[in-house]
Structures are given as structure tokens and as C-alpha cells.
Design a protein around this motif. Structure first.
Motif, PDB file in Angstrom:
ATOM      1  N   LEU A 298       0.800  -1.402  -0.067  1.00  0.00           N
ATOM      2  CA  LEU A 298       0.029  -0.080  -0.130  1.00  0.00           C
ATOM      3  C   LEU A 298       0.950   1.419  -0.163  1.00  0.00           C
ATOM      4  O   LEU A 298       0.308   2.233  -0.277  1.00  0.00           O
ATOM      5  CB  LEU A 298      -0.851   0.182   1.209  1.00  0.00           C
ATOM      6  N   PHE A 299       2.107   1.405   0.722  1.00  0.00           N
ATOM      7  CA  PHE A 299       2.778   2.410   0.841  1.00  0.00           C
ATOM      8  C   PHE A 299       3.335   2.762  -0.679  1.00  0.00           C
ATOM      9  O   PHE A 299       3.802   3.974  -0.891  1.00  0.00           O
ATOM     10  CB  PHE A 299       3.870   1.814   1.670  1.00  0.00           C
ATOM     11  N   GLY A 300       3.730   1.945  -1.542  1.00  0.00           N
ATOM     12  CA  GLY A 300       3.866   2.177  -2.817  1.00  0.00           C
ATOM     13  C   GLY A 300       5.384   2.775  -3.223  1.00  0.00           C
ATOM     14  O   GLY A 300       5.632   3.363  -4.169  1.00  0.00           O
ATOM     15  N   ASP A 301       6.268   2.295  -2.330  1.00  0.00           N
ATOM     16  CA  ASP A 301       7.883   2.611  -2.453  1.00  0.00           C
ATOM     17  C   ASP A 301       8.393   1.615  -3.171  1.00  0.00           C
ATOM     18  O   ASP A 301       8.790   0.563  -2.694  1.00  0.00           O
ATOM     19  CB  ASP A 301       8.464   3.099  -1.038  1.00  0.00           C
ATOM     20  N   THR A 302       8.968   1.563  -4.312  1.00  0.00           N
ATOM     21  CA  THR A 302       9.402   0.433  -5.394  1.00  0.00           C
ATOM     22  C   THR A 302      10.660  -0.118  -4.798  1.00  0.00           C
ATOM     23  O   THR A 302      10.956  -1.108  -4.647  1.00  0.00           O
ATOM     24  CB  THR A 302       9.635   0.983  -6.769  1.00  0.00           C
ATOM     25  N   GLY A 303      11.506   1.132  -4.296  1.00  0.00           N
ATOM     26  CA  GLY A 303      12.698   0.585  -3.744  1.00  0.00           C
ATOM     27  C   GLY A 303      12.779  -0.605  -2.366  1.00  0.00           C
ATOM     28  O   GLY A 303      13.335  -1.412  -2.321  1.00  0.00           O
ATOM     29  N   LEU A 304      11.526   0.087  -1.536  1.00  0.00           N
ATOM     30  CA  LEU A 304      11.475  -0.695  -0.286  1.00  0.00           C
ATOM     31  C   LEU A 304      10.664  -2.041  -0.575  1.00  0.00           C
ATOM     32  O   LEU A 304      11.207  -3.153  -0.083  1.00  0.00           O
ATOM     33  CB  LEU A 304      10.704  -0.160   0.570  1.00  0.00           C
ATOM     34  N   THR A 305       9.959  -2.057  -1.617  1.00  0.00           N
ATOM     35  CA  THR A 305       9.171  -3.191  -2.013  1.00  0.00           C
ATOM     36  C   THR A 305      10.164  -4.317  -2.690  1.00  0.00           C
ATOM     37  O   THR A 305      10.001  -5.560  -2.327  1.00  0.00           O
ATOM     38  CB  THR A 305       7.910  -3.285  -2.922  1.00  0.00           C
ATOM     39  N   GLU A 306      11.013  -3.966  -3.357  1.00  0.00           N
ATOM     40  CA  GLU A 306      11.993  -4.723  -4.138  1.00  0.00           C
ATOM     41  C   GLU A 306      12.954  -5.400  -3.036  1.00  0.00           C
ATOM     42  O   GLU A 306      13.421  -6.665  -3.107  1.00  0.00           O
ATOM     43  CB  GLU A 306      12.733  -4.079  -5.255  1.00  0.00           C
ATOM     44  N   GLU A 307      13.417  -4.547  -2.113  1.00  0.00           N
ATOM     45  CA  GLU A 307      14.443  -5.124  -1.062  1.00  0.00           C
ATOM     46  C   GLU A 307      13.718  -6.113  -0.209  1.00  0.00           C
ATOM     47  O   GLU A 307      14.412  -6.924  -0.123  1.00  0.00           O
ATOM     48  CB  GLU A 307      15.033  -3.858  -0.169  1.00  0.00           C
ATOM     49  N   TRP A 308      12.471  -6.017  -0.026  1.00  0.00           N
ATOM     50  CA  TRP A 308      11.765  -6.834   0.621  1.00  0.00           C
ATOM     51  C   TRP A 308      11.615  -8.073   0.035  1.00  0.00           C
ATOM     52  O   TRP A 308      11.892  -9.250   0.548  1.00  0.00           O
ATOM     53  CB  TRP A 308      10.224  -6.159   1.198  1.00  0.00           C
ATOM     54  N   HIS A 309      11.447  -8.340  -1.252  1.00  0.00           N
ATOM     55  CA  HIS A 309      11.225  -9.531  -2.040  1.00  0.00           C
ATOM     56  C   HIS A 309      12.405  -9.886  -1.993  1.00  0.00           C
ATOM     57  O   HIS A 309      12.691 -11.281  -1.986  1.00  0.00           O
ATOM     58  CB  HIS A 309      10.677  -8.955  -3.442  1.00  0.00           C
ATOM     59  N   ARG A 310      13.747  -9.234  -2.138  1.00  0.00           N
ATOM     60  CA  ARG A 310      15.107  -9.978  -2.209  1.00  0.00           C
ATOM     61  C   ARG A 310      15.162 -10.599  -0.785  1.00  0.00           C
ATOM     62  O   ARG A 310      15.687 -11.701  -0.667  1.00  0.00           O
ATOM     63  CB  ARG A 310      16.112  -8.964  -2.430  1.00  0.00           C
ATOM     64  N   GLN A 311      14.826  -9.877   0.306  1.00  0.00           N
ATOM     65  CA  GLN A 311      15.069 -10.582   1.652  1.00  0.00           C
ATOM     66  C   GLN A 311      14.104 -11.976   1.754  1.00  0.00           C
ATOM     67  O   GLN A 311      14.617 -12.799   2.345  1.00  0.00           O
ATOM     68  CB  GLN A 311      14.604  -9.632   2.908  1.00  0.00           C
TER      69      GLN A 311
END
Length: 776
Positions: free
Chosen positions: A611-624
Motif C-alpha cells: 500500500l505504501f508504494g515505495d518501489t525500492g523498499l518493496t524490491e528489497e523486501w522481496h530480495r530478503q
């Protein structure tokens, strides 16, 4: 010498004849009616009433026109408002009747019980007395009998309640004069008290407490006799008469109450309620049915006694009206029949007027046709009552209470014990004002309203509240004075103080949200600063994850109040970066409880990040998430949820998901494999319905288990599948019965259907797949 002694005894006897002890039952309408008659007959120069002496400062306000019982005198410690006590009054309480009688005639009226300053000091005996009591040889503890039960048994009644009601509260206004009745009460209760002392007795602490209270009362009676030449009437609980008649000198009483601990006490009037007057509320001096006692008082307080017939008819008419409001066919004819039946029952039982039992039996027979369900629907309104008292505007109130009353007038909200559901549109000024009021009250611990609609916490423009008032909330208002003298300042102070006393990120995040919805930007800013400082030193990833979701909901959905969006977005980004950096190593070697809390937090965080919509944070989350799936030290439930999120967001294709799934269950212990499967499958059957490879990998794993391993894994599997709805379970079974089948993915279906391929980008946008970083 002999002449001096004789003169002293004569003077003492003269003083005693000027004192009339009127023994009453607290909140008894019959006692109140008899008391009013006795005061009219005696016409005393001074009226003394059992009650804390600090109440003297409140007496003058009782005659104001805006004072509408039930009310209570509230006494609370100046330095700790939670240390408090109430002295309640209904309009049918004998003490209230005595108070109003004296005020209306300009007579002196005083309270004579031991001070609230002593009661609230919580030290009923001093150290010397305690030591003496503890060194006594105590007999085995015996059950203390109610003195009224003793009298009831002698008079042939089932219990003391029925005995007192029949003889006093429902006496019907006929028979002996009030003074003769009080004389009989004194004789009976004195004998009952003596019998109890001989047979059952009280503990040493109880005895000392009663002796001290009565020493205070005797002291005040002596002082009143010195001030007045005329008669003095003392209105006390009937139990105390025997103790007050006991021969004791002023010196002995002074020694008994000397050096008792005291604290500084504040006193004010507070609204009370029918339900809090009832015995069922836990109030020791309560009555079973305040609503019924009010009906009796209506009969007694009239200038002329209209008799039993109108009394019974009015009660049954009220009962019929309440039944009709609940949808029952309660006719006027049936109400008349119920009144006649109640009168007949009372005549058969030798009663002047029908009692509550007779009225209830008649109602059940004639109006409810034997159906107790119908009667239970109206019992609270009819027998307990719904009245809440009101305080005159001229009565000095606590500053916070004054501000509370002002807010009630501004919002047009009125305290009521009836639970009321209220829907608010925050886009309107009226709705926003009510919401702000209720949210601020919750922050200071005055929980008048409870937020029902879960979506309201997401900053949407509607809220649904359930409102229920109880008089104990008056104490909560007094307690909140330490934070400020207005509702806004108290809410700010309480919120900031709570933020300073916790290092929990999730609690701080909740405080930020609460401050924002209560329109307290100053408190919200302080909590945000505190949260940022705490996050730097926190290693609890679960707490960090839990904190993100409520903050993201506020930013995502907005709020009707002023929103510090830049500060909130910066805070969320900081927290998310900390989580992404530490989630993998922080998920090593978790025990069962820690793993359960972690996966709940991960679900909320994953949703919030989308929901937050920050692409960089989301991509890093998926990597983790991918790293956690491949990390052998990760707790099995965490790895299962990580793989499920990668599958649902289509970060990994079906072959990669199937390979990871197989790796985590094949060759693993039943406990670890089962925990992984439970976490992976939890919540939805679609993962097995749409991915037959996973379904049959699971099937092969189960089929390959030996008997002991299967039995060990079965509870975990059943718990995982329990979240599937009935339709989902049926479709899984259909898949299993159909054997291995290949299910086309979205991309494969698009290649086979050009029209579907053209619609696919829009479909992805509608489903939110693009915002999650999923490529077409």
C-alpha cells in the motif's frame, strides 16, 4: 461528692432524651417515608446523617433545582484520584430525604461518620492494634449471619430481605406512627446485633472498625447537643443503633480515634445511576430493584395515599408499555387483569400492598402468558431502571469535568447507561467534533465510546461507535486531572507521558495514530520523534513490522484531521529500511511463540508495504524473502510464509516455488516440515487449486511418511487446512480425484487468447499486481 455525681448523671440523662436515633436502611423508600414522618413529628433543631464528614461542604448544593438524583458525593485523594469512594443517594434514600427536609426548613444538618480522609488512608487499624489482634488466640472462623436473617427466621420469613421489605419498605403507609416504628426497629436490631455477637461474632478487625466509626458518630452527637437546646435527630443505619446507645465517655471515644492516619481529600458531587445503586453492580449497600423502589417512593411521597389499586395499576401499565415496545401484544385489558391478580395475591399473603414478587408473578401470568423470555427483555428497564442523575450548573466541579460537560453540550452527546450505536461522517463538522471528543476521552482512560468499525482505524471518513456510560468514568476524569485541566491538554499530557514510558515500537505507532485521530498534532509530533529515536536502538523486528501497518494505513487512506504526511512517510521509510536490513538474521532460531508472532507481523508488513508504494523498499523486501527461503537457519514457519509471499506476488515462477517447497519438506522432520506447510498454506486454498504441482508435491510427501511421522504431522496439516472455506476444500478434493492436470498460467492463457492478452495489462492494474513490482 454524691450530689455532684447525681447532678452529672441527671444532665447526661437529659441530653440523651434529646437525641432520637432513627435507624434506617440505606436506599429504602419505606424507611424514607417513615423518616419524613418522624422528622415532621419531632421537628428537630439539628439533623445528623451517617456519612463522611467532608460531605458537609457539599450539603448546601443539594437544594439547587438542577440536582436530580441519583447522585453521589465523590471523595478522592488529592494526590491520587484513583483512590476514591462514593456516597450515593437516590430520591428515595432516607439520607437524601433527611438532607432535603433540613435544608427546606433552615435547620442545621451535618454528616457524622468517620471522615473519608481516614477511609481512604487504607489503614483501619494502627500498628499497635494490629499487633494485638495478631497475637490473640482466634477461634475458628465462623460465617457471619445477617442480623435481618435472624429476625426473619424468628418472624417466619424466608430471608431478611423479604422480612424488611414486608415490614418497612412496603408497609403501605398505615398502622403504627413513624416514631413507634423506629422504636420497634431499635429494639429489634439491638437484640439482633447482640445475638450475632454471642453466636457468630465479628473478626477483631471488623469489631475495631465498627467501634471507631461509632466513636466518631457519638462524638458528633455530643457536639450537636452542645450547640442546640432543642431535639437532635440522628439518621443512621439500623445496625449502628446498639453501638451508639452503648455507654462510652467522650474521653474513651477520643482515645479510640486518636492518631488515625489521614490523607488530604477533595469532595464534589457526581451523577450516579440506577444500575450502580443495584446490589448486582457489586455495591455492598445496594438494593435489588431500584426501579421498583422508585415506584414505591412515588406512592409514599404523594400528599395523599391513593391506595393499593392505583399503585398496582400504574406498575402493570408501565410493564405493558415496555412489552409493547419489544413487539409483544400486551393489551390494556391484560394489564388490568395483571393488576387485579397482584392485588389478590397480596391479600392472600396478608400484605397491605403488592410486593415485587406479587407484581412479577401477576405480570408473568396475565401479560407474558407464562413466557419468561418476554419478561427478561424488559427486566433491566423495569426493575433496575435507567435513570442517570444530573448536577446543577452552579455546583463547583472539577475543571476537567466542567470541560467534559462543555464538550457534551457542543457535541449534543448525553451520558446514558443504555448501549447506543452511533455512526459518524467525519466529513461533517458535527461528526468530526464527536469523533475528536471520543478519541480524546479514550486517550485519558475515559472509555465512554468503543470504536466498532475496524475500517475507522484506517483513517476513512466514517466511524461507528458503541457508547455506554457508567458513573465510574467520573473517577477516571478525576484521575486525568494530573495531565491537564481541559480535555485537550489532558489528552496531550497523557499521550506524551505514555510515549516516554515505553520503548515498544508498536505501542508508539499506536500512540501516533491515536494522537492524529484525536486531532492532537503536538502529541503526534512528540510520539513520532520518540518512535524514530527508539527505532534506532531496537533489534525486535517483529515490533518494528507491527508498527508499520497502522502508520501506512493513515498515510494511504488519509484522515479528516491535519496530517503531518512528510514526517509520517519519512518515519515509515526509516522503519521499513531497518526491517529489510535485519529481517533475515533476526529470523534465525525462533521458538514457536516467536515464530507465530513473526509471521503475523510479516503478513501485516507485506500488505502495508504494498500500500505504501515505495518501489525500492518493496524490491528489497522481496530480495530478503528470497534469501530467507534459501537460508537453512530460518524458522520453518517464517520460511513457509516467505515462499508463499513470493508465490502470490509472482516473484518466483511455479518451478522455482515447487523446487523450494520440495526442498523444505522432503527429508525434513515431521515437525519442521509440518510447520513449513502450515505457514505456506494458511489462509487460502487457491494456492493448491491453481498450482497442481504443489498439490501433488504435498500429496507425495504425505504418502511417503511412515505411520508415526504421519500422526505427528497431521495436527499441523489440519490446522493449516482449517482456514480453507468449504468451497475451497471441495475444489482441492476435486483436484486430487482428477489426478495430475496442467493448469495454464495467465501468460499461457494470454498467448492462446489474443483478446485476453490485450486485456491482461488492465487486469494486472486492477488486481494491483503492477504496484507490487510484477512484470507483465
Amino acid at each position: 461528692m454524691a450530689g455532684a455525681i447525681s447532678t452529672a448523671l441527671s444532665a447526661r440523662s437529659c441530653k440523651l432524651t434529646r437525641v432520637h436515633l432513627l435507624g434506617i436502611r440505606h436506599h429504602g423508600p419505606g424507611s424514607a417515608a417513615l423518616l419524613k414522618g418522624a422528622l415532621e413529628a419531632l421537628d428537630p433543631a439539628c439533623v445528623l446523617i451517617e456519612g463522611p464528614t467532608e460531605g458537609d461542604a457539599l450539603i448546601e448544593y443539594a437544594a439547587l433545582p438542577g440536582m436530580k438524583p441519583p447522585l453521589a458525593m465523590l471523595f478522592y485523594a488529592s494526590d491520587e484520584a484513583s483512590n476514591a469512594m462514593f456516597a450515593p443517594f437516590a430520591e428515595f434514600s432516607p439520607e437524601w430525604v433527611a438532607l432535603r427536609w433540613a435544608l427546606d426548613r433552615g435547620r442545621e444538618v451535618k454528616f457524622i461518620d468517620w471522615p473519608a480522609a481516614v477511609s481512604l488512608a487504607r489503614a483501619p487499624v494502627d500498628a499497635k492494634d494490629e499487633e494485638a489482634i495478631l497475637t490473640q488466640t482466634q477461634p475458628p472462623e465462623r460465617v457471619r449471619a445477617d442480623p435481618l436473617d435472624i429476625l426473619a427466621e424468628a418472624a417466619g420469613y424466608g430471608d431478611g430481605e423479604a422480612f424488611w421489605n414486608a415490614l418497612i419498605e412496603q408497609y403501605g403507609g398505615t398502622g403504627q406512627t413513624p416514631l413507634e416504628v423506629f422504636a420497634a426497629i431499635e429494639t429489634a436490631m439491638t437484640e439482633a446485633r447482640q445475638h450475632q455477637a454471642d453466636v457468630a461474632g465479628m473478626s477483631a478487625v471488623e469489631t475495631l472498625r465498627e467501634n471507631r466509626r461509632e466513636a466518631f458518630m457519638r462524638t458528633h452527637i455530643r457536639e450537636a447537643l452542645k450547640r442546640h437546646e432543642g431535639l437532635v435527630a440522628a439518621v443512621v443505619g439500623a445496625w449502628h443503633i446498639g453501638g451508639l446507645r452503648k455507654s462510652a465517655t467522650a474521653i474513651e471515644d477520643k482515645a479510640l480515634i486518636k492518631e488515625l492516619p489521614r490523607i488530604k481529600v477533595e469532595a464534589t458531587w457526581a451523577p450516579w445511576s440506577d444500575s450502580r445503586l443495584s446490589f448486582a453492580s457489586g455495591y455492598a449497600a445496594g438494593v435489588i430493584s431500584p426501579g421498583w423502589y422508585r415506584h414505591l417512593w412515588d406512592l409514599y411521597s404523594r400528599d395523599q395515599h391513593e391506595g393499593a389499586e392505583p399503585f398496582a395499576a400504574l406498575w402493570q401499565a408501565r410493564t405493558a408499555a415496555l412489552l409493547r415496545e419489544e413487539g409483544y401484544a400486551a393489551s390494556t385489558a391484560s394489564a388490568i387483569e395483571a393488576a387485579r391478580l397482584a392485588l389478590s395475591l397480596s391479600a392472600l399473603r396478608g400484605m397491605a400492598i403488592p410486593g415485587l414478587t406479587e407484581m412479577r408473578d401477576a405480570t408473568l401470568s396475565a401479560l407474558c402468558h407464562g413466557d419468561e423470555t418476554a419478561l427478561r427483555l424488559i427486566e433491566r428497564q423495569l426493575y433496575i431502571g435507567e435513570r442517570i442523575g444530573e448536577i446543577d450548573d452552579a455546583v463547583p466541579q472539577m475543571p476537567l469535568k466542567r470541560d467534559f460537560d462543555l464538550w457534551c453540550r457542543k457535541t449534543r452527546l448525553k451520558p446514558s447507561e443504555l448501549t447506543e450505536e452511533m455512526r459518524l461522517d467525519l466529513r461533517s463538522d458535527a461528526g468530526l467534533l464527536k469523533s475528536t471528543f471520543l478519541h480524546r476521552l479514550n486517550l485519558i482512560g475515559v472509555h465512554w465510546g468503543r470504536l466498532l468499525d475496524a475500517e475507522a482505524g484506517r483513517g476513512t471518513f466514517r466511524e461507528i461507535w458503541s457508547l455506554t456510560w457508567n458513573p465510574d468514568l467520573t473517577i477516571a476524569l478525576a484521575e486525568a486531572l494530573v495531565w491537564g485541566v481541559t480535555l485537550e491538554r489532558a489528552a496531550v499530557g497523557a499521550t506524551v507521558d505514555r510515549s516516554s514510558k515505553t520503548t515498544s515500537i508498536s505501542e508508539l505507532a499506536d500512540l501516533v495514530r491515536a494522537a492524529l485521530v484525536a486531532d492532537l498534532p503536538e502529541a503526534a509530533k512528540a510520539c513520532i520523534d520518540r518512535l524514530q529515536a527508539a527505532a534506532v536502538h531496537l533489534s525486535d523486528i517483529t515490533d518494528l513490522m507491527t508498527a508499520v501497518a497502522p502508520l501506512v494505513r493513515i498515510v494511504r487512506y488519509g484522515t479528516a484531521r491535519k496530517l503531518p504526511e512528510a514526517e509520517l512517510r519519512g518515519l515509515i521509510a526509516t522503519l521499513a529500511a531497518e526491517i529489510n536490513a535485519g529481517v533475515r538474521t533476526g529470523s534465525h532460531q525462533l521458538d514457536a511463540d516467536e515464530a507465530s508472532a513473526r509471521i503475523d507481523a510479516m503478513r501485516a508488513y507485506d500488505e502495508a508495504l504494498g500500500l505504501f508504494g515505495d518501489t525500492g523498499l518493496t524490491e528489497e523486501w522481496h530480495r530478503q524473502l528470497a534469501r530467507m527461503v534459501d537460508d537453512e537457519q530460518i524458522a520453518a514457519p517464517v520460511a513457509g510464509l516467505a515462499l508463499r509471499r513470493l508465490h502470490d506476488s509472482r516473484q518466483w515462477g511455479e518451478p522455482a516455488v515447487a523446487a523450494a517447497f520440495s526442498r523444505h519438506i522432503v527429508g525434513e522432520t515431521p515437525a519442521r516440515a509440518g510447520a513449513f506447510v502450515e505457514s505456506f498454506l494458511s489462509g487460502s486454498a487457491e494456492v493448491l487449486i491453481q498450482d497442481p504441482v504443489l498439490l501433488f508435491l504435498l500429496d507425495e510427501w504425505l504418502s511417503g511418511l511412515d505411520e508415526n511421522s504421519f500422526i505427528e504431522s497431521l495436527p499441523l496439516l489440519r490446522r493449516a487446512l482449517s482456514g480453507f472455506d468449504t468451497g475451497g476444500r471441495k475444489r482441492v478434493m476435486d483436484r486430487l480425484r482428477g489426478g495430475r492436470q496442467t493448469v495454464a498460467t495467465l501468460d499461457e492463457a494470454a498467448k492462446e487468447n489474443p483478446a485476453f492478452e490485450r486485456a491482461l495489462p488492465l487486469l494486472r492494474q486492477i488486481l494491483g499486481l503492477e504496484s507490487a513490482g510484477i512484470e507483465a
